[in-house]
Design an enzyme around this catalytic site. Structure first.
Site, PDB file in Angstrom:
ATOM      1  CB  CYS A 239       5.831  -3.165   1.815  1.00  0.00           C
ATOM      2  SG  CYS A 239       4.916  -1.051   1.822  1.00  0.00           S
TER       3      CYS A 239
ATOM      4  CB  SER B 101      -6.408  -3.063  -2.824  1.00  0.00           C
ATOM      5  OG  SER B 101      -6.705  -3.286  -4.295  1.00  0.00           O
ATOM      6  CG  ASN B 102      -1.132  -6.302  -0.721  1.00  0.00           C
ATOM      7  OD1 ASN B 102      -0.823  -6.162   0.299  1.00  0.00           O
ATOM      8  ND2 ASN B 102      -0.258  -6.471  -1.614  1.00  0.00           N
TER       9      ASN B 102
ATOM     10  CD  GLU C 238       0.457   3.368  -6.317  1.00  0.00           C
ATOM     11  OE1 GLU C 238       0.879   2.296  -7.632  1.00  0.00           O
ATOM     12  OE2 GLU C 238       0.267   1.982  -5.294  1.00  0.00           O
TER      13      GLU C 238
END
Length: 289
Positions: A13, A226-227, A130
């Site tokens: 990303c 996690s994504n 995060e």
């Protein structure tokens, strides 16, 4: 001949691209840079940068450093990290994703202006970098909820404000909102904010379409991502013949039996070069058969 396609929308990303670019720029200048935690949840990319001079450190190690440069990755950090850096004369190269920075600011403002009985809830993975940065905006007072089963810990006589980790699923957030709304006490206030990154969320429908167009899907992702776990699940739901791999060495030749097309895709933390290496490995296996 097996058809092999790499998903054009998979890969880093913008936040990860920016963090790696900042690391590489500094390494080009000085040859050495510290990074607080893995710069990305992909061990192959971490190793590539380690060979260029990037040194991954923990928070405990940060507190012992003085007068060096430290990169903060895209996930973001709590205020305490910046304070340690200030005290130890550490120069911060801040690669926090702008989307995460904006969310941190919103949560901080919400915390500073909250009413006496308001609970700040963060839908996210407990212990994720995060999320730690988000909770830090509330001096550790926000409650992290990973799924609706964790909502039992809330006091529904209090007002509630809900935020989300930027990489969670839209469906999961919707379920969280409905569950809290049904549980809250009469007269209390429930506010919620969709703070999921659209660059990540918008990949889901495209990825599902890609996965359904192939006989076999190889989803390339680091084990810590996690994504990656979320997007892998989306692929597997539409194409049961989906395998999660972290590198080309994990490919089983037997997976190609009777297969006419293979799709290669990955997480927001998966480098393009790694997916290309998977393609090269597939071509070799197919040629050896």
């Amino acid at each position: 001949m097996i058809r092999i396609e790499i998903d054009k929308d998979s890969g880093f990303c913008n936040g990860v691209v920016s963090a790696i670019r900042k690391a590489e720029d500094e390494l080009d200048r000085t040859g050495t840079l510290y990074c607080l935690g893995d710069i990305v949840h992909n061990s192959d990319e971490v190793e590539r940068l380690r060979q260029r001079g990037l040194v991954t450190i923990t928070h405990d190690e940060l507190s012992k450093l003085h007068g060096v440069k430290v990169l903060l990755r895209a996930h973001g950090e709590p205020p305490s990290t910046y304070e340690i850096a200030r005290q130890n004369d550490i120069t911060i190269i801040d690669a926090t994703c702008p989307v995460v920075l904006h969310l941190q600011k919103r949560i901080r403002e919400s915390y500073d202006s909250r009413s006496g009985n308001e609970t700040i809830v963060i839908y996210g993975k407990r212990g994720h970098a995060e999320v730690n940065g988000l909770v830090g905006q509330t001096n550790g007072e926000a409650i992290v909820v990973e799924d609706i089963t964790g909502l039992d810990k809330l006091n529904y006589d209090n007002d509630i404000v809900l935020y989300s980790q930027t990489t969670k699923s839209l469906q999961g957030l919707s379920e969280m909102i409905s569950a809290i709304d049904s549980k809250k006490s009469p007269g209390t206030t429930f506010r919620y904010y969709d703070t999921i990154c659209r660059q990540v969320a918008n990949r889901v429908p495209k990825l599902r379409e890609f996965a359904s167009a192939h006989d076999l899907i190889l989803f390339v992702s680091g084990k810590k991502s996690s994504n990656g776990k979320i997007l892998f699940g989306e692929c597997a739901e539409v194409n049961p013949n989906t395998h999660l791999i972290s590198n080309p060495d994990e490919i089983e030749p037997s997976w190609l039996t009777g297969v006419a097309s293979v799709g290669i895709c990955g997480a927001t933390s998966t480098p393009r070069w790694l997916m290309e290496n998977v393609r090269e490995r597939l071509i070799k296996i197919a040629g050896d058969e």
